[in-house]
Design a protein around this motif. Sequence first.
Motif, PDB file in Angstrom:
ATOM      1  N   TRP A  15       1.024  -1.452  -0.272  1.00 23.91           N
ATOM      2  CA  TRP A  15      -0.219   0.102   0.040  1.00 23.91           C
ATOM      3  C   TRP A  15       0.963   1.212   0.037  1.00 23.91           C
ATOM      4  O   TRP A  15       0.129   2.771  -0.289  1.00 23.91           O
ATOM      5  N   CYS A  16       2.279   0.650   0.504  1.00 23.34           N
ATOM      6  CA  CYS A  16       2.942   2.630   0.562  1.00 23.34           C
ATOM      7  C   CYS A  16       2.561   3.443   1.021  1.00 23.34           C
ATOM      8  O   CYS A  16       2.578   4.396   0.118  1.00 23.34           O
ATOM      9  N   TYR A  17       1.928   3.448   1.876  1.00 26.90           N
ATOM     10  CA  TYR A  17       1.196   4.662   3.072  1.00 26.90           C
ATOM     11  C   TYR A  17       2.082   5.366   3.434  1.00 26.90           C
ATOM     12  O   TYR A  17       3.568   5.450   3.488  1.00 26.90           O
ATOM     13  N   GLU A  18       2.182   6.399   3.709  1.00 26.23           N
ATOM     14  CA  GLU A  18       3.335   7.309   4.674  1.00 26.23           C
ATOM     15  C   GLU A  18       2.519   8.536   5.468  1.00 26.23           C
ATOM     16  O   GLU A  18       1.158   8.366   5.776  1.00 26.23           O
ATOM     17  N   THR A  19       3.229   8.566   6.947  1.00 26.19           N
ATOM     18  CA  THR A  19       2.669   9.910   7.798  1.00 26.19           C
ATOM     19  C   THR A  19       2.683  10.901   7.477  1.00 26.19           C
ATOM     20  O   THR A  19       3.114  11.699   6.613  1.00 26.19           O
ATOM     21  N   THR A  20       1.961  11.375   7.954  1.00 29.02           N
ATOM     22  CA  THR A  20       1.967  13.175   8.197  1.00 29.02           C
ATOM     23  C   THR A  20       3.141  13.546   9.084  1.00 29.02           C
ATOM     24  O   THR A  20       3.907  12.427   9.545  1.00 29.02           O
ATOM     25  N   PRO A  21       3.747  14.820   8.232  1.00 24.38           N
ATOM     26  CA  PRO A  21       5.069  14.792   9.323  1.00 24.38           C
ATOM     27  C   PRO A  21       4.957  14.861  10.717  1.00 24.38           C
ATOM     28  O   PRO A  21       4.192  15.583  11.498  1.00 24.38           O
ATOM     29  N   GLN A  22       6.329  14.613  10.573  1.00 24.26           N
ATOM     30  CA  GLN A  22       6.469  14.345  12.087  1.00 24.26           C
ATOM     31  C   GLN A  22       7.242  15.220  12.645  1.00 24.26           C
ATOM     32  O   GLN A  22       8.460  14.808  12.892  1.00 24.26           O
ATOM     33  N   VAL A  29       8.528  12.542   6.782  1.00 22.77           N
ATOM     34  CA  VAL A  29       7.412  11.648   6.519  1.00 22.77           C
ATOM     35  C   VAL A  29       7.856   9.981   6.575  1.00 22.77           C
ATOM     36  O   VAL A  29       8.565   9.774   6.051  1.00 22.77           O
ATOM     37  N   PHE A  30       7.728   9.477   7.802  1.00 19.26           N
ATOM     38  CA  PHE A  30       8.109   8.303   7.587  1.00 19.26           C
ATOM     39  C   PHE A  30       6.912   6.774   6.428  1.00 19.26           C
ATOM     40  O   PHE A  30       5.839   7.233   6.147  1.00 19.26           O
ATOM     41  N   PHE A  31       7.632   6.561   6.072  1.00 19.19           N
ATOM     42  CA  PHE A  31       7.566   5.812   4.497  1.00 19.19           C
ATOM     43  C   PHE A  31       6.703   4.086   5.248  1.00 19.19           C
ATOM     44  O   PHE A  31       7.376   3.491   6.391  1.00 19.19           O
ATOM     45  N   TRP A  32       5.353   3.968   5.195  1.00 16.88           N
ATOM     46  CA  TRP A  32       4.904   2.782   6.003  1.00 16.88           C
ATOM     47  C   TRP A  32       4.104   1.298   5.215  1.00 16.88           C
ATOM     48  O   TRP A  32       2.892   2.233   4.763  1.00 16.88           O
ATOM     49  N   PRO A  33       5.408   1.030   5.088  1.00 15.52           N
ATOM     50  CA  PRO A  33       4.647   0.139   3.816  1.00 15.52           C
ATOM     51  C   PRO A  33       3.277  -1.343   4.285  1.00 15.52           C
ATOM     52  O   PRO A  33       3.701  -1.198   5.565  1.00 15.52           O
ATOM     53  N   ARG A  34       2.637  -1.567   3.768  1.00 16.27           N
ATOM     54  CA  ARG A  34       1.619  -2.823   4.537  1.00 16.27           C
ATOM     55  C   ARG A  34       1.178  -4.072   3.037  1.00 16.27           C
ATOM     56  O   ARG A  34       1.370  -3.315   1.948  1.00 16.27           O
ATOM     57  N   GLY A  35       1.163  -5.249   3.420  1.00 14.92           N
ATOM     58  CA  GLY A  35       1.150  -5.958   2.446  1.00 14.92           C
ATOM     59  C   GLY A  35      -0.118  -5.545   1.720  1.00 14.92           C
ATOM     60  O   GLY A  35      -1.555  -5.634   2.321  1.00 14.92           O
ATOM     61  N   LYS A  36       0.133  -5.472  -0.117  1.00 13.00           N
ATOM     62  CA  LYS A  36      -1.337  -5.365  -0.465  1.00 13.00           C
ATOM     63  C   LYS A  36      -2.387  -6.839  -1.045  1.00 13.00           C
ATOM     64  O   LYS A  36      -2.307  -7.387  -2.682  1.00 13.00           O
ATOM     65  N   VAL A  37      -1.514  -7.949  -0.996  1.00 10.19           N
ATOM     66  CA  VAL A  37      -1.087  -9.697  -1.898  1.00 10.19           C
ATOM     67  C   VAL A  37      -2.231 -10.539  -0.526  1.00 10.19           C
ATOM     68  O   VAL A  37      -2.166  -9.786   0.834  1.00 10.19           O
ATOM     69  N   MET A  38      -1.956 -11.762  -1.088  1.00  9.21           N
ATOM     70  CA  MET A  38      -2.934 -12.479  -0.032  1.00  9.21           C
ATOM     71  C   MET A  38      -1.351 -12.183   1.113  1.00  9.21           C
ATOM     72  O   MET A  38      -0.252 -12.725   1.053  1.00  9.21           O
ATOM     73  N   GLY A  39      -2.061 -13.058   1.863  1.00 12.71           N
ATOM     74  CA  GLY A  39      -1.431 -12.630   3.117  1.00 12.71           C
ATOM     75  C   GLY A  39      -0.726 -11.579   4.069  1.00 12.71           C
ATOM     76  O   GLY A  39      -0.232 -11.560   4.827  1.00 12.71           O
ATOM     77  N   GLY A  40      -1.641 -10.665   3.291  1.00 15.08           N
ATOM     78  CA  GLY A  40      -1.120  -8.888   3.744  1.00 15.08           C
ATOM     79  C   GLY A  40       0.673  -9.262   3.891  1.00 15.08           C
ATOM     80  O   GLY A  40       1.532  -9.531   3.272  1.00 15.08           O
ATOM     81  N   SER A  41       0.129  -8.273   4.912  1.00 16.20           N
ATOM     82  CA  SER A  41       2.247  -7.932   5.900  1.00 16.20           C
ATOM     83  C   SER A  41       2.801  -9.499   6.193  1.00 16.20           C
ATOM     84  O   SER A  41       4.437  -9.042   5.958  1.00 16.20           O
ATOM     85  N   SER A  42       2.296 -10.476   5.996  1.00 14.63           N
ATOM     86  CA  SER A  42       3.307 -12.038   6.328  1.00 14.63           C
ATOM     87  C   SER A  42       3.803 -12.007   4.795  1.00 14.63           C
ATOM     88  O   SER A  42       4.685 -12.684   4.775  1.00 14.63           O
ATOM     89  N   ASN A 364       2.716   9.962  15.571  1.00 14.72           N
ATOM     90  CA  ASN A 364       3.380  11.401  17.179  1.00 14.72           C
ATOM     91  C   ASN A 364       4.716  10.261  17.506  1.00 14.72           C
ATOM     92  O   ASN A 364       4.415  10.030  18.839  1.00 14.72           O
ATOM     93  N   TYR A 365       5.338   9.498  16.762  1.00 17.70           N
ATOM     94  CA  TYR A 365       6.780   9.363  16.797  1.00 17.70           C
ATOM     95  C   TYR A 365       6.996  10.407  18.138  1.00 17.70           C
ATOM     96  O   TYR A 365       7.747  11.551  17.725  1.00 17.70           O
ATOM     97  N   LEU A 366       8.851   9.925  19.601  1.00 19.37           N
ATOM     98  CA  LEU A 366       9.038  10.520  20.550  1.00 19.37           C
ATOM     99  C   LEU A 366       8.030  11.723  20.543  1.00 19.37           C
ATOM    100  O   LEU A 366       8.517  12.892  20.805  1.00 19.37           O
ATOM    101  N   GLN A 367       6.705  11.782  20.856  1.00 23.73           N
ATOM    102  CA  GLN A 367       5.685  13.117  21.291  1.00 23.73           C
ATOM    103  C   GLN A 367       6.093  13.272  23.149  1.00 23.73           C
ATOM    104  O   GLN A 367       6.038  13.987  23.472  1.00 23.73           O
ATOM    105  N   THR A 368       6.494  11.906  23.977  1.00 22.75           N
ATOM    106  CA  THR A 368       6.868  11.638  25.075  1.00 22.75           C
ATOM    107  C   THR A 368       8.139  11.916  25.601  1.00 22.75           C
ATOM    108  O   THR A 368       9.015  11.469  24.840  1.00 22.75           O
TER     109      THR A 368
END
Length: 492
Positions: A15-22, A29-42, A364-368
């Motif tokens: 899915w090649c997601y991206e986060t909002t600016p942190q 902006v962090f790149f967040w891949p997630r599986g788009k196929v049978m078996g998902g991210s596995s 919200n990386y490193l927010q605390t």
Amino acid sequence: MNALMYCLKDKKYSWCYETTPQPRANNRVFFWPRGKVMGGSSSLNAMVYVRGHPYDYDRWEQEGAKGWSYADCLPYFKKAQTHQLGGDDYRGDSGPLYVSRGKWNNPLYHAFVDAGLQAGYQHTEDCNGFKQEGFGHFDMTIKNGVRCNASMAYIHPILSKYKNLKISTNSMATKVIVEGSKAVGVEYKQNDATKYARARKEVILCGGSINSPQLLLLSGIGNADELRKLGIPCAANLPGVGENLQDHLEVYIQYKCSKPVTLYKYQWKFPWNMVTTGLQWFITKSGAASTTHMEAGSFFRSSSKVAHPDIQIHFLPSVVIDHGQKMGTCHAFQGHSGTMRATSRGNLKLKSTNPFDSPLINPNYLQTEQDIVDFRACVRLTTEIFSQKAFDEFREEVLDKNLRLNSNDEIDSFVRSTSETAYHPCGTAKMGSENDKSAVVDSKCRVLGIDKLRVVDASIMPSILSGNLNAPVIMMAEKAADMILGVPPLPK
């Protein structure tokens, strides 16, 4: 073939997601891949099989997930698994998911574990067994040199066995159909055509920590005020949908290697090595292409005040650059080092009512301040491990010249500028008691306020686990299957 990380940025598979600016990570902006196929991210992950710590599951029960203590979950871990080393009190020996150990043919694995012992840490025979804490082998979801993802383990073996199983590919779920307070089906798009699937019994969402909450929101299940602003009729006012987002953040501590024992030689600048390695795998399912190469790792505590390990290192006899899209320029090795239980919480919100628009993802990386302090310890302790005598014959200079340890500010700068996701998002449709206003599903995975609708994936985790999430999600699916069938849970 276990092509580690090569497909993460291929939109055919991810899915090649991206986060909002942190803000606390230099507005990156962090790149967040997630599986788009049978078996998902596995089907895309690094195939490392880690269950987390028993205290994680006991904490879940304290957080309102009744019946999800470690004693409740262990039988389902065993049920799901066939371990190469056979069954015991912790391992399974007859489940669909095959789990194996690497052969440790590389001397750097031994150096890593020896360095951990020299630094004063423990050895563990099985980080998924009696004692997670320590340095040792990592298990992998690999069977006979081939990735054993959820699809290969569970779906492919039954494709011709069950006539009531229909798989719709090239399809995108766009809405859960809710009539009154009951889920009765799903609307989906397939090749530009809108189609509908009616449910005789239940609708079960397994889209993961991004897609499941997105689909709930598109279906009118979420914060009523926010849904109203988008013109979406509210079917159930559940403010927790999309909230409680958690992830593991990690840094790569990389060193140039003085001996030619790394994976540097396996890239196309050395075509003969690539061709022979590929042929070896295709013919015998063995060799360098038959493993993730993350065969060793560790779990340890940042201080004696911590109840159980809060730092994890994946050791790799290579370097990862830009999510595996760029090759290293020399022989080198690295530790993927990260904290396990961040206190920062993020959220996921709809960008629009278009199901094909990626949602707004804010971890919200490193927010605390606690997360920042924990990462200082993480970086210092990891570099201390790599400075041990066991690495003297292999270790040359640190590759990232920005890694300096003279002050907290220098470490903070390194973390803010180089940290990356460990690809473990969870918690966006959290499980909890009916009295918990932030809960989305109950302890049987049923969406609160909507009949005949469940969610079964990492989004329902009340809090993040101390380790990778693939093995726990498969355990959760096994446990939820008994709930859906209405059969008693496995004995503790």
